[in-house]
Write a protein that holds these residues in place. Structure first.
Motif, PDB file in Angstrom:
ATOM      1  N   MET A  77      -6.716 -34.930  -2.340  1.00 15.68           N
ATOM      2  CA  MET A  77      -6.923 -36.144  -1.487  1.00 15.68           C
ATOM      3  C   MET A  77      -6.239 -37.176  -2.161  1.00 15.68           C
ATOM      4  SD  MET A  77      -9.905 -37.337   0.844  1.00 15.68           S
ATOM      5  CE  MET A  77     -11.321 -36.931   0.052  1.00 15.68           C
ATOM      6  N   LEU A  78      -5.512 -38.074  -1.452  1.00 17.47           N
ATOM      7  CA  LEU A  78      -4.898 -39.460  -2.059  1.00 17.47           C
ATOM      8  C   LEU A  78      -5.588 -40.395  -1.410  1.00 17.47           C
ATOM      9  CD1 LEU A  78      -2.125 -40.180  -3.288  1.00 17.47           C
ATOM     10  CD2 LEU A  78      -1.118 -40.075  -1.130  1.00 17.47           C
ATOM     11  N   ALA A  79      -5.806 -41.178  -2.118  1.00 18.62           N
ATOM     12  CA  ALA A  79      -6.878 -42.408  -1.811  1.00 18.62           C
ATOM     13  C   ALA A  79      -5.700 -43.708  -1.759  1.00 18.62           C
ATOM     14  CB  ALA A  79      -7.902 -42.749  -2.853  1.00 18.62           C
ATOM     15  N   ILE A  80      -5.620 -44.129  -0.447  1.00 21.57           N
ATOM     16  CA  ILE A  80      -4.640 -45.225  -0.230  1.00 21.57           C
ATOM     17  C   ILE A  80      -5.607 -46.582  -0.582  1.00 21.57           C
ATOM     18  CG2 ILE A  80      -3.302 -46.247   1.446  1.00 21.57           C
ATOM     19  CD1 ILE A  80      -2.252 -43.575   0.711  1.00 21.57           C
ATOM     20  N   SER A  81      -6.873 -46.886   0.133  1.00 21.50           N
ATOM     21  CA  SER A  81      -7.586 -47.883  -0.094  1.00 21.50           C
ATOM     22  C   SER A  81      -8.843 -47.312  -0.352  1.00 21.50           C
ATOM     23  CB  SER A  81      -7.382 -49.029   0.906  1.00 21.50           C
ATOM     24  OG  SER A  81      -7.975 -48.359   2.232  1.00 21.50           O
ATOM     25  N   ASN A  82     -10.145 -48.237  -0.435  1.00 21.26           N
ATOM     26  CA  ASN A  82     -11.332 -47.846  -0.333  1.00 21.26           C
ATOM     27  C   ASN A  82     -11.803 -47.083   0.806  1.00 21.26           C
ATOM     28  OD1 ASN A  82     -11.814 -48.975  -2.888  1.00 21.26           O
ATOM     29  ND2 ASN A  82     -12.328 -50.900  -2.159  1.00 21.26           N
ATOM     30  N   ALA A  83     -11.237 -47.472   2.299  1.00 21.64           N
ATOM     31  CA  ALA A  83     -11.757 -46.651   3.422  1.00 21.64           C
ATOM     32  C   ALA A  83     -10.768 -45.668   3.785  1.00 21.64           C
ATOM     33  CB  ALA A  83     -11.845 -47.837   4.610  1.00 21.64           C
ATOM     34  N   VAL A  84      -9.539 -45.680   3.329  1.00 20.92           N
ATOM     35  CA  VAL A  84      -8.237 -44.717   3.636  1.00 20.92           C
ATOM     36  C   VAL A  84      -8.082 -43.792   2.877  1.00 20.92           C
ATOM     37  CG1 VAL A  84      -6.094 -44.879   4.817  1.00 20.92           C
ATOM     38  CG2 VAL A  84      -7.603 -46.777   5.345  1.00 20.92           C
ATOM     39  N   THR A  85      -8.078 -42.640   3.227  1.00 27.34           N
ATOM     40  CA  THR A  85      -7.650 -41.403   2.232  1.00 27.34           C
ATOM     41  C   THR A  85      -7.005 -40.500   3.201  1.00 27.34           C
ATOM     42  OG1 THR A  85      -9.709 -40.265   2.651  1.00 27.34           O
ATOM     43  CG2 THR A  85      -9.689 -41.694   0.798  1.00 27.34           C
ATOM     44  N   ILE A  86      -5.903 -39.772   2.432  1.00 30.36           N
ATOM     45  CA  ILE A  86      -5.344 -38.809   3.045  1.00 30.36           C
ATOM     46  C   ILE A  86      -5.693 -37.373   2.477  1.00 30.36           C
ATOM     47  CG2 ILE A  86      -2.686 -37.649   3.471  1.00 30.36           C
ATOM     48  CD1 ILE A  86      -1.888 -40.645   3.125  1.00 30.36           C
ATOM     49  N   ALA A  87      -5.939 -36.376   3.537  1.00 34.68           N
ATOM     50  CA  ALA A  87      -6.302 -35.011   2.951  1.00 34.68           C
ATOM     51  C   ALA A  87      -5.311 -34.292   2.525  1.00 34.68           C
ATOM     52  CB  ALA A  87      -6.976 -34.407   4.173  1.00 34.68           C
ATOM     53  N   ASP A  88      -5.526 -33.270   1.632  1.00 34.79           N
ATOM     54  CA  ASP A  88      -4.342 -32.534   1.086  1.00 34.79           C
ATOM     55  C   ASP A  88      -3.662 -31.529   2.118  1.00 34.79           C
ATOM     56  OD1 ASP A  88      -4.864 -33.400  -1.458  1.00 34.79           O
ATOM     57  OD2 ASP A  88      -6.383 -31.879  -2.054  1.00 34.79           O
ATOM     58  N   TRP A  89      -4.096 -31.352   3.151  1.00 33.15           N
ATOM     59  CA  TRP A  89      -3.497 -30.447   4.006  1.00 33.15           C
ATOM     60  C   TRP A  89      -2.335 -31.346   4.854  1.00 33.15           C
ATOM     61  CZ3 TRP A  89      -4.006 -31.809   9.166  1.00 33.15           C
ATOM     62  CH2 TRP A  89      -5.221 -32.704   9.576  1.00 33.15           C
ATOM     63  N   GLU A  90      -2.563 -32.464   4.794  1.00 34.02           N
ATOM     64  CA  GLU A  90      -1.573 -33.471   5.548  1.00 34.02           C
ATOM     65  C   GLU A  90      -0.376 -33.659   4.915  1.00 34.02           C
ATOM     66  OE1 GLU A  90      -3.609 -36.836   7.892  1.00 34.02           O
ATOM     67  OE2 GLU A  90      -5.078 -36.528   6.290  1.00 34.02           O
ATOM     68  N   ILE A  91      -0.374 -33.246   3.555  1.00 31.21           N
ATOM     69  CA  ILE A  91       0.734 -33.524   2.732  1.00 31.21           C
ATOM     70  C   ILE A  91       1.403 -32.143   2.404  1.00 31.21           C
ATOM     71  CG2 ILE A  91       1.558 -34.296   0.601  1.00 31.21           C
ATOM     72  CD1 ILE A  91      -0.597 -36.448   0.778  1.00 31.21           C
ATOM     73  N   GLU A  92       2.634 -31.951   2.783  1.00 32.64           N
ATOM     74  CA  GLU A  92       3.330 -30.866   2.626  1.00 32.64           C
ATOM     75  C   GLU A  92       4.359 -30.983   1.420  1.00 32.64           C
ATOM     76  OE1 GLU A  92       6.907 -28.119   4.676  1.00 32.64           O
ATOM     77  OE2 GLU A  92       5.357 -29.094   6.081  1.00 32.64           O
ATOM     78  N   LEU A  93       3.921 -30.304   0.455  1.00 36.17           N
ATOM     79  CA  LEU A  93       4.651 -30.303  -0.891  1.00 36.17           C
ATOM     80  C   LEU A  93       5.514 -28.861  -1.175  1.00 36.17           C
ATOM     81  CD1 LEU A  93       1.881 -31.852  -3.182  1.00 36.17           C
ATOM     82  CD2 LEU A  93       4.093 -33.080  -2.617  1.00 36.17           C
ATOM     83  N   ASN A  94       6.910 -28.968  -1.327  1.00 35.56           N
ATOM     84  CA  ASN A  94       7.515 -27.828  -1.722  1.00 35.56           C
ATOM     85  C   ASN A  94       8.064 -27.969  -2.984  1.00 35.56           C
ATOM     86  OD1 ASN A  94       7.096 -26.579   0.867  1.00 35.56           O
ATOM     87  ND2 ASN A  94       8.644 -27.770   1.720  1.00 35.56           N
TER      88      ASN A  94
END
Length: 137
Positions: free
Chosen positions: A1-18
């Motif tokens: 999980m990537l935290a952008i701010s206190n209220a906004v985060t990005i889940a791991d499944w949304e980011i594709e890493l190769n």
């Protein structure tokens, strides 16, 4: 999980890493190990708030494709883990920079004193040039 701010985060499944093979220095390690990271993040399918999505899609950044996919390649480090962290950090910085509101520019007028000094310097320069001319009797 990537935290952008206190209220906004990005889940791991949304980011594709190769993991891909890195170019450049590293000797035989370059030929054998996939240390570079290729990150893909779809803005339109993400769980970001609507304001974040709009501002990101309006950005004229070469890392954002016309389909609204952010593509970041990280290969500055020799380990895959460091490159992964660097790519995620660059994604976070891009999203945060899109949300920064620029201050509105207020137009200002030159002061009376600065206008007077400007005109005085112009007239002095003119008199200097007049004095350089040939003297005609």
């Amino acid at each position: 999980m990537l935290a952008i701010s206190n209220a906004v985060t990005i889940a791991d499944w949304e980011i594709e890493l190769n993991a891909i093979r890195s170019a450049g220095n590293g000797g035989q390690n370059v030929n054998k190990v996939a240390t570079a990271i290729h990150l893909r993040f779809d803005i339109k399918r993400s769980s970001l708030p609507a304001t974040y999505k709009e501002k990101l899609l309006k950005l004229s950044d070469s890392r954002i494709s016309s389909e609204g996919i952010i593509i970041i390649k990280s290969q500055q480090f020799r380990t895959q883990l460091q490159n992964k962290e660097a790519a995620l950090e660059r994604l976070k910085e891009l999203i945060i920079s899109a949300m920064v509101v620029q201050k509105a520019r207020r137009s200002t007028k030159p002061t009376k004193g600065s206008q007077r000094r400007r005109m005085d310097s112009k007239s002095k320069r003119g008199t200097t040039k007049v004095l350089r001319k040939k003297v005609d009797f």
